[in-house]
Design a protein around this motif. Structure first.
Motif, PDB file in Angstrom:
ATOM      1  N   GLU A  27     -13.329   6.823   0.373  1.00 45.90           N
ATOM      2  CA  GLU A  27     -12.458   7.480   1.360  1.00 45.90           C
ATOM      3  C   GLU A  27     -10.988   7.221   1.047  1.00 45.90           C
ATOM      4  N   LEU A  28     -10.664   5.992   0.688  1.00 49.99           N
ATOM      5  CA  LEU A  28      -9.283   5.659   0.337  1.00 49.99           C
ATOM      6  C   LEU A  28      -8.817   6.445  -0.880  1.00 49.99           C
ATOM      7  N   ALA A  29      -9.701   6.577  -1.858  1.00 53.22           N
ATOM      8  CA  ALA A  29      -9.337   7.286  -3.090  1.00 53.22           C
ATOM      9  C   ALA A  29      -8.955   8.728  -2.820  1.00 53.22           C
ATOM     10  N   LEU A  30      -9.551   9.324  -1.804  1.00 55.09           N
ATOM     11  CA  LEU A  30      -9.303  10.738  -1.497  1.00 55.09           C
ATOM     12  C   LEU A  30      -8.240  10.937  -0.415  1.00 55.09           C
ATOM     13  N   THR A  31      -7.648   9.849   0.040  1.00 51.81           N
ATOM     14  CA  THR A  31      -6.672   9.917   1.140  1.00 51.81           C
ATOM     15  C   THR A  31      -5.258  10.135   0.612  1.00 51.81           C
ATOM     16  N   ASP A  32      -4.529  10.991   1.275  1.00 50.01           N
ATOM     17  CA  ASP A  32      -3.100  11.169   0.997  1.00 50.01           C
ATOM     18  C   ASP A  32      -2.391  11.389   2.331  1.00 50.01           C
ATOM     19  N   LEU A  33      -1.705  10.365   2.788  1.00 46.13           N
ATOM     20  CA  LEU A  33      -1.012  10.419   4.079  1.00 46.13           C
ATOM     21  C   LEU A  33       0.446  10.871   3.940  1.00 46.13           C
ATOM     22  N   THR A  34       0.850  11.231   2.736  1.00 43.82           N
ATOM     23  CA  THR A  34       2.245  11.645   2.525  1.00 43.82           C
ATOM     24  C   THR A  34       2.672  12.746   3.492  1.00 43.82           C
ATOM     25  N   PRO A  35       1.870  13.805   3.699  1.00 46.14           N
ATOM     26  CA  PRO A  35       2.301  14.850   4.629  1.00 46.14           C
ATOM     27  C   PRO A  35       2.419  14.377   6.081  1.00 46.14           C
ATOM     28  N   GLU A  36       1.827  13.236   6.407  1.00 46.34           N
ATOM     29  CA  GLU A  36       1.836  12.747   7.784  1.00 46.34           C
ATOM     30  C   GLU A  36       2.987  11.779   8.068  1.00 46.34           C
ATOM     31  N   LEU A  37       3.707  11.351   7.032  1.00 44.16           N
ATOM     32  CA  LEU A  37       4.771  10.366   7.240  1.00 44.16           C
ATOM     33  C   LEU A  37       5.841  10.876   8.194  1.00 44.16           C
ATOM     34  N   SER A  38       6.103  12.179   8.181  1.00 43.58           N
ATOM     35  CA  SER A  38       7.150  12.738   9.039  1.00 43.58           C
ATOM     36  C   SER A  38       6.790  12.648  10.520  1.00 43.58           C
ATOM     37  N   ARG A  39       5.528  12.393  10.839  1.00 49.02           N
ATOM     38  CA  ARG A  39       5.112  12.274  12.244  1.00 49.02           C
ATOM     39  C   ARG A  39       5.382  10.885  12.819  1.00 49.02           C
TER      40      ARG A  39
ATOM     41  N   MET B 108       0.843  -1.189   0.000  1.00 55.66           N
ATOM     42  CA  MET B 108       0.000   0.000   0.000  1.00 55.66           C
ATOM     43  C   MET B 108       0.877   1.237   0.000  1.00 55.66           C
ATOM     44  N   LEU B 109       0.416   2.270  -0.698  1.00 56.48           N
ATOM     45  CA  LEU B 109       1.109   3.545  -0.777  1.00 56.48           C
ATOM     46  C   LEU B 109       0.425   4.558   0.131  1.00 56.48           C
ATOM     47  N   PRO B 110       1.142   5.591   0.555  1.00 54.44           N
ATOM     48  CA  PRO B 110       0.508   6.620   1.396  1.00 54.44           C
ATOM     49  C   PRO B 110      -0.688   7.283   0.705  1.00 54.44           C
ATOM     50  N   GLN B 111      -0.649   7.322  -0.611  1.00 52.02           N
ATOM     51  CA  GLN B 111      -1.735   7.850  -1.421  1.00 52.02           C
ATOM     52  C   GLN B 111      -2.302   6.680  -2.238  1.00 52.02           C
ATOM     53  N   PRO B 112      -3.335   6.012  -1.748  1.00 54.73           N
ATOM     54  CA  PRO B 112      -3.812   4.790  -2.408  1.00 54.73           C
ATOM     55  C   PRO B 112      -4.153   4.964  -3.880  1.00 54.73           C
TER      56      PRO B 112
ATOM     57  N   ASP C  53      10.214  -0.368  -7.589  1.00 53.64           N
ATOM     58  CA  ASP C  53      11.178   0.208  -6.651  1.00 53.64           C
ATOM     59  C   ASP C  53      11.084   1.733  -6.653  1.00 53.64           C
ATOM     60  N   GLY C  54      11.009   2.318  -7.842  1.00 52.46           N
ATOM     61  CA  GLY C  54      10.947   3.771  -7.936  1.00 52.46           C
ATOM     62  C   GLY C  54       9.683   4.339  -7.331  1.00 52.46           C
ATOM     63  N   VAL C  55       8.558   3.702  -7.597  1.00 51.11           N
ATOM     64  CA  VAL C  55       7.281   4.181  -7.057  1.00 51.11           C
ATOM     65  C   VAL C  55       7.307   4.187  -5.533  1.00 51.11           C
ATOM     66  N   TYR C  56       7.743   3.092  -4.937  1.00 52.69           N
ATOM     67  CA  TYR C  56       7.713   3.005  -3.470  1.00 52.69           C
ATOM     68  C   TYR C  56       8.794   3.874  -2.831  1.00 52.69           C
ATOM     69  N   ARG C  57       9.926   3.987  -3.475  1.00 53.64           N
ATOM     70  CA  ARG C  57      10.985   4.835  -2.928  1.00 53.64           C
ATOM     71  C   ARG C  57      10.539   6.301  -2.893  1.00 53.64           C
ATOM     72  N   ARG C  58       9.911   6.763  -3.961  1.00 55.28           N
ATOM     73  CA  ARG C  58       9.422   8.145  -3.985  1.00 55.28           C
ATOM     74  C   ARG C  58       8.266   8.350  -3.002  1.00 55.28           C
ATOM     75  N   ALA C  59       7.386   7.369  -2.927  1.00 50.88           N
ATOM     76  CA  ALA C  59       6.195   7.527  -2.088  1.00 50.88           C
ATOM     77  C   ALA C  59       6.552   7.646  -0.616  1.00 50.88           C
TER      78      ALA C  59
END
Length: 287
Positions: free
Chosen positions: A207-219, A144-148, A240-246
């Motif tokens: 709800e998943l489609a509209l979720t983006d947890l990327t800004p919360e990863l630093s917490r 799973m990605l931070p932004q599904p 590898d590239g997709v998950y590394r960037r995400a």
């Protein structure tokens, strides 16, 4: 006569007044979650296992058997895999579910459990780690990605209109067909999974489609491991590239690719996944 009773009267006045007995303490009712049920298996350090969209807690059964020595809390989301909708019968599903799991951890005095989530369960694991960093010892996200929405090659911002349309169609034959297709794409078509409540699935998917947890990863303070699938050798570099960037916002995250697997990593590569689960659970959490 008065003189005769004087000593007795003095004794009565000197005696401490009788104190009414305090009412018996009434224990607070035990917390009973409405958005999920739990099966507890085994003994040892606590591990919470959260399945994906539409999925049954049984998706973890083989992994639990392969990696003993822990007390596993197998979450079954209400409305998925034939379970009654209960607390998920109306309104948002995903974020309130994360909050109820946090309450479960507190109510049962679990000391910084490991949290493992697949697909939608991975989103829930990230929410718990980012929004309740004091509760989580370590986190594993499975495919799973931070932004599904990125799993579909889109983003939460760009997919919003389509997600709204799909949700509005959820009560129609076309919408039900699309939801059934999502079940097969992101879970599997096992008989128990396709018994999921379509309305709950539609709201959770929206709800998943509209979720983006990327800004919360630093917490996130707990160690984070991300296991992701790669179905074909030619796609390895792209995955590898997709998950590394995400997950770049958490540079300490451990990224683990499992080759020869589709989305259901635990079922497609059970031995390899069990190895990674064991490695993750045996690693020391940050203090």
């Amino acid at each position: 006569m008065v003189k005769a009773f004087a000593p007795l009267l003095a004794l009565l006045l000197a005696a401490p007044a009788a104190v009414p007995a305090a009412p018996a303490a009434v224990a607070a009712p035990a917390f009973v979650p409405s958005r999920f049920t739990v099966e507890v298996v085994g003994t040892g350090p606590d591990v919470i296992l959260i399945p994906g969209l539409t999925a049954s807690k049984e998706s973890w059964r083989a992994s639990v058997a392969a990696v003993p020595g822990y007390r596993y809390h197998l979450i079954q989301v209400s409305g998925f895999a034939g379970a009654p909708a209960r607390g998920n019968a109306q309104g948002p599903v995903v974020a309130p579910l994360a909050e109820e799991i946090a309450r479960y951890i507190r109510a049962n005095h679990l000391r910084r459990p490991a949290v493992v989530g697949h697909s939608m369960g991975g989103t829930l694991a990230l929410m718990l780690a980012a929004r309740h960093p004091d509760l989580v010892g370590k986190t594993m996200v499975v495919d799973m990605l931070p932004q599904p929405a990125e799993l579909l090659g889109s983003s939460a911002q760009n997919i919003g209109g389509l997600a709204d349309v799909l949700q509005s169609l959820s009560g129609t034959p076309l919408g039900q067909s699309l939801i059934d297709s999502a079940v097969r794409m992101f879970g599997n078509d096992a008989p128990v999974n396709v018994r999921s409540d379509r309305a709950v699935v539609a709201r959770a998917a929206h709800e998943l489609a509209l979720t983006d947890l990327t800004p919360e990863l630093s917490r996130i303070r707990a160690p984070l491991t991300v296991v992701y699938a790669n179905p074909a050798p030619s796609l390895a570099a792209t995955a590898d590239g997709v998950y590394r960037r995400a997950y770049a916002a958490d540079p300490a995250a451990t990224l683990v690719r499992i080759d020869g697997s589709g989305h259901m990593v635990m079922a497609d590569q059970p031995r390899r996944f069990a190895e990674e689960l064991r490695r993750f659970l045996e690693a020391s959490p940050r203090t």
